[in-house]
Scaffold this motif. Structure first.
Motif, PDB file in Angstrom:
ATOM      1  N   ALA A 154       0.829  -1.212   0.000  1.00  0.00           N
ATOM      2  CA  ALA A 154       0.000   0.000   0.000  1.00  0.00           C
ATOM      3  C   ALA A 154       0.862   1.259   0.000  1.00  0.00           C
ATOM      4  N   ILE A 155       1.904   1.272   0.815  1.00  0.00           N
ATOM      5  CA  ILE A 155       2.787   2.441   0.852  1.00  0.00           C
ATOM      6  C   ILE A 155       3.510   2.599  -0.477  1.00  0.00           C
ATOM      7  N   LEU A 214       4.433   5.609  -5.385  1.00  0.00           N
ATOM      8  CA  LEU A 214       4.685   5.640  -6.825  1.00  0.00           C
ATOM      9  C   LEU A 214       3.619   6.405  -7.597  1.00  0.00           C
ATOM     10  N   LEU A 215       2.363   6.292  -7.171  1.00  0.00           N
ATOM     11  CA  LEU A 215       1.279   6.920  -7.929  1.00  0.00           C
ATOM     12  C   LEU A 215       1.024   8.369  -7.530  1.00  0.00           C
ATOM     13  N   ARG A 216       0.938   8.641  -6.248  1.00  0.00           N
ATOM     14  CA  ARG A 216       0.540   9.976  -5.791  1.00  0.00           C
ATOM     15  C   ARG A 216       1.507  10.621  -4.821  1.00  0.00           C
ATOM     16  N   GLY A 217       2.417   9.871  -4.290  1.00  0.00           N
ATOM     17  CA  GLY A 217       3.237  10.369  -3.197  1.00  0.00           C
ATOM     18  C   GLY A 217       2.524  10.049  -1.887  1.00  0.00           C
ATOM     19  N   VAL A 218       3.275   9.912  -0.834  1.00  0.00           N
ATOM     20  CA  VAL A 218       2.684   9.583   0.458  1.00  0.00           C
ATOM     21  C   VAL A 218       2.075  10.851   1.039  1.00  0.00           C
ATOM     22  N   SER A 219       0.787  10.807   1.288  1.00  0.00           N
ATOM     23  CA  SER A 219       0.072  11.980   1.774  1.00  0.00           C
ATOM     24  C   SER A 219      -0.441  11.735   3.189  1.00  0.00           C
ATOM     25  N   CYS A 220      -1.037  12.761   3.766  1.00  0.00           N
ATOM     26  CA  CYS A 220      -1.592  12.630   5.118  1.00  0.00           C
ATOM     27  C   CYS A 220      -2.668  11.561   5.216  1.00  0.00           C
ATOM     28  N   PRO A 221      -3.623  11.475   4.274  1.00  0.00           N
ATOM     29  CA  PRO A 221      -4.622  10.405   4.392  1.00  0.00           C
ATOM     30  C   PRO A 221      -3.990   9.005   4.375  1.00  0.00           C
ATOM     31  N   CYS A 222      -2.967   8.815   3.568  1.00  0.00           N
ATOM     32  CA  CYS A 222      -2.282   7.521   3.534  1.00  0.00           C
ATOM     33  C   CYS A 222      -1.617   7.246   4.876  1.00  0.00           C
ATOM     34  N   GLY A 223      -0.952   8.234   5.425  1.00  0.00           N
ATOM     35  CA  GLY A 223      -0.292   8.077   6.717  1.00  0.00           C
ATOM     36  C   GLY A 223      -1.281   7.818   7.837  1.00  0.00           C
ATOM     37  N   ILE A 224      -2.399   8.530   7.816  1.00  0.00           N
ATOM     38  CA  ILE A 224      -3.420   8.335   8.850  1.00  0.00           C
ATOM     39  C   ILE A 224      -4.012   6.934   8.743  1.00  0.00           C
ATOM     40  N   THR A 225      -4.246   6.467   7.522  1.00  0.00           N
ATOM     41  CA  THR A 225      -4.762   5.120   7.321  1.00  0.00           C
ATOM     42  C   THR A 225      -3.790   4.080   7.871  1.00  0.00           C
TER      43      THR A 225
END
Length: 107
Positions: free
Chosen positions: A74-75, A80-91
């Motif tokens: 998932a990371i 690769l697609l969008r960059g690691v963002s806050c929603p990804c980190g929170i998830t």
């Protein structure tokens, strides 16, 4: 207990990396976290298995290793697609807290 203290000492520099990431140096922070985790898995895990050879317990395979692999994928996909963002980190954080709670409740 020693493993927890070792992990806390090893992961504490990531607070500084968070500051670097907020200043726009996300590549440095992401690369350092990724490299450190790769070293932890292969370096520390490999050295431990060289000193005390044992097989991986079969009860770790379905849940623990599966969640670790899904999290890594998932990371990687987000990076690769969008960059690691806050929603990804929170998830990822919420998933980790749920997993840690599950381990504590079933200990």
């Amino acid at each position: 207990m020693a493993i927890k203290l070792s992990a806390a000492g090893k992961k504490s520099p990531y607070g500084i990396l968070g500051i670097a990431a907020r200043k726009g140096e996300t590549g440095v922070a992401f690369g350092d976290v990724l490299g450190s985790n790769i070293y932890t898995i292969f370096g520390i895990g490999g050295a431990t298995l060289l000193l005390v050879p044992k097989s991986i317990p079969s009860n770790l395979l379905p849940l623990d290793i599966g969640l670790a692999l899904m999290s890594a994928v998932a990371i990687l996909v987000h990076a690769l697609l969008r960059g690691v963002s806050c929603p990804c980190g929170i998830t990822q954080l919420v998933t980790y807290r749920a997993y840690a709670s599950y381990l504590i409740l079933n200990a």
